[in-house]
Design a protein around this motif. Structure first.
Motif, mmCIF file in Angstrom:
data_model
loop_
_atom_site.group_PDB
_atom_site.id
_atom_site.type_symbol
_atom_site.label_atom_id
_atom_site.label_comp_id
_atom_site.label_asym_id
_atom_site.label_seq_id
_atom_site.Cartn_x
_atom_site.Cartn_y
_atom_site.Cartn_z
ATOM 1 N N ARG A 41 26.181 45.222 -43.387
ATOM 2 C CA ARG A 41 24.638 45.493 -42.321
ATOM 3 C C ARG A 41 25.159 44.873 -40.926
ATOM 4 N N LEU A 42 25.465 43.692 -40.551
ATOM 5 C CA LEU A 42 25.798 42.774 -39.122
ATOM 6 C C LEU A 42 26.043 44.077 -38.520
ATOM 7 N N LEU A 43 27.160 45.187 -38.547
ATOM 8 C CA LEU A 43 28.201 46.137 -38.050
ATOM 9 C C LEU A 43 26.755 47.101 -37.848
ATOM 10 N N GLY A 44 26.353 47.459 -39.000
ATOM 11 C CA GLY A 44 25.003 48.832 -38.593
ATOM 12 C C GLY A 44 23.792 48.142 -37.422
ATOM 13 N N VAL A 45 23.824 46.720 -37.195
ATOM 14 C CA VAL A 45 22.987 46.433 -36.509
ATOM 15 C C VAL A 45 23.492 46.128 -35.289
ATOM 16 N N MET A 46 24.219 45.284 -35.405
ATOM 17 C CA MET A 46 25.278 45.854 -33.634
ATOM 18 C C MET A 46 25.307 47.000 -33.080
ATOM 19 N N ALA A 47 25.744 48.234 -34.014
ATOM 20 C CA ALA A 47 25.809 49.284 -33.675
ATOM 21 C C ALA A 47 24.707 50.079 -33.218
ATOM 22 N N GLY A 48 23.635 50.075 -33.666
ATOM 23 C CA GLY A 48 22.436 50.714 -33.351
ATOM 24 C C GLY A 48 21.783 49.795 -32.360
ATOM 25 N N ALA A 49 22.490 49.068 -32.110
ATOM 26 C CA ALA A 49 21.012 47.813 -30.989
ATOM 27 C C ALA A 49 22.182 47.956 -29.743
ATOM 28 N N ILE A 50 23.618 48.326 -29.337
ATOM 29 C CA ILE A 50 25.131 47.966 -28.531
ATOM 30 C C ILE A 50 25.133 50.184 -28.307
ATOM 31 N N GLY A 51 24.327 50.931 -29.459
ATOM 32 C CA GLY A 51 24.644 52.105 -29.478
ATOM 33 C C GLY A 51 23.037 52.440 -28.213
ATOM 34 N N LEU A 52 22.137 51.637 -28.030
ATOM 35 C CA LEU A 52 20.691 51.604 -27.705
ATOM 36 C C LEU A 52 20.967 51.685 -26.657
ATOM 37 N N HIS A 53 21.619 50.581 -26.035
ATOM 38 C CA HIS A 53 21.287 49.389 -25.024
ATOM 39 C C HIS A 53 22.317 50.197 -24.029
ATOM 40 N N LEU A 54 23.652 50.733 -24.783
ATOM 41 C CA LEU A 54 24.719 51.376 -23.890
ATOM 42 C C LEU A 54 24.321 52.250 -23.367
ATOM 43 N N ILE A 55 22.946 52.590 -23.194
ATOM 44 C CA ILE A 55 22.423 53.878 -22.938
ATOM 45 C C ILE A 55 21.314 53.891 -21.578
ATOM 46 N N THR A 56 20.742 52.884 -22.714
ATOM 47 C CA THR A 56 19.063 52.345 -21.633
ATOM 48 C C THR A 56 19.413 51.608 -20.303
ATOM 49 N N TYR A 57 20.812 50.359 -20.819
ATOM 50 C CA TYR A 57 21.590 50.057 -19.341
ATOM 51 C C TYR A 57 21.182 50.614 -18.315
ATOM 52 N N ARG A 58 22.268 51.914 -18.791
ATOM 53 C CA ARG A 58 22.545 52.552 -17.724
ATOM 54 C C ARG A 58 21.849 53.606 -16.504
ATOM 55 N N LEU A 59 20.488 53.556 -17.415
ATOM 56 C CA LEU A 59 19.495 54.227 -16.887
ATOM 57 C C LEU A 59 18.506 53.146 -15.807
ATOM 58 N N ILE A 60 18.403 52.079 -16.569
ATOM 59 C CA ILE A 60 17.420 51.001 -16.311
ATOM 60 C C ILE A 60 18.743 50.351 -14.751
ATOM 61 N N THR A 61 19.533 50.445 -14.561
ATOM 62 C CA THR A 61 20.423 49.554 -13.998
ATOM 63 C C THR A 61 20.211 50.715 -12.114
ATOM 64 N N LYS A 62 20.461 51.948 -12.696
ATOM 65 C CA LYS A 62 20.139 53.210 -11.528
ATOM 66 C C LYS A 62 19.142 52.849 -11.058
#
Lengths: 141, 136
Positions: A41-62
């Motif tokens: 389960r912890l891996l699932g949480v990390m996957a969900g959190a990182i999966g989303l933030h990988l994208i939003t981080y790139r959009l936001i820091t533009k």
């Protein structure tokens, strides 16, 4: 306004931890129990959190800047050093021992259950010991 | 699956912090700052921690399963663990949130190395715990 955002971030962060089972030490330790009955389960949480933030981080820091500040406050260090590695070693040892890390510790305080209270008080003492150590031994501010 | 859903909520919340306040959401960093004179009045740190605690209260009343403790350890184990987590996260500049979620999302080399290291030593520590202190 920054405080209001920070409060909402803390609130939703806590709900995310709670819903995903990360406030339960047995589920966290289940993930670390690779030689026993592994709990993914912890891996699932990390996957969900990182999966989303990988994208939003790139959009936001533009953006040229965040909404309520003139600049982004991002870590600039890139070099690996002894402090980083040793710190992760010490943190990992504590994390595995009780199955609690700082976020779930604070969230768990609200449960009123003694393990969380003892953990958080000890963690704050540990942080304070580090500050004193950093000032006197490492000569940092 | 609730794990992935919870993860998405966490990813969403750290994104809000970055978008509005331009900051990394690092629980140990925010806490550590509250123990220092220079940053102890920082509203972002104070209100973030209050938000975490309030979220905990909401869970307590509406989803108390979040705090099930099937394997309660001895108080001394929580003291040892807390001291190590407190010292280690300040020495290594971050924990599961700052390095694990935010740092890996930024593809920071330091955070990737940190996360792999603390997971490896978490595995070792739990193995030692189970072997010498009973465990599950």
């Amino acid at each position: 306004m920054k405080g209001v955002v920070a409060f909402l971030v803390g609130l939703t962060f806590a709900l995310g931890l709670g819903i995903s089972g990360m406030t339960r030490p047995d589920i966290v330790q289940g993930f670390l129990d690779v030689f026993g009955s592994w709990d993914p389960r912890l891996l699932g949480v990390m996957a969900g959190a990182i999966g989303l933030h990988l994208i939003t981080y790139r959009l936001i820091t533009k953006r040229p800047s965040p909404i309520y500040d003139s600049v982004f406050h991002l870590p600039s260090k890139e070099f690996l050093d002894k402090k980083l590695i040793l710190g992760a070693v010490v943190f990992g040892l504590g994390w595995g021992w009780a199955g609690i890390c700082p976020g779930p510790g604070i969230v768990g305080l609200a449960s009123g259950k003694s393990p969380f209270i003892i953990f958080v008080i000890s963690m704050l003492v540990g942080m304070k010991i580090y500050q004193i150590f950093a000032r006197s031994v490492l000569n940092e501010k | 699956m609730t794990a992935i859903l919870g993860g998405l909520i966490i990813g969403f919340s750290v994104s809000l912090m970055l978008l509005y306040n331009g900051k990394i959401t690092g629980v140990s960093g925010f806490l550590g700052g509250l123990l220092k004179k220079e940053t102890m009045r920082d509203p972002v740190r104070i209100f973030f921690i209050l938000g975490l605690f309030s979220g905990g209260l909401a869970l307590r009343f509406f989803y108390s399963e979040a705090f099930l403790l099937p394997n309660e350890e001895a108080p001394i184990d929580y003291v040892i663990a807390g001291l190590l987590v407190g010292f280690g996260t300040r020495l290594g500049n971050g924990c599961t949130s700052g390095h694990g979620v935010c740092g890996i999302s930024r593809l920071s080399r330091r955070s990737i190395v940190s996360t792999l290291t603390f997971i490896a030593f978490g595995v070792l520590s739990y193995f030692l715990y189970k072997t010498f202190r009973g465990g599950l």
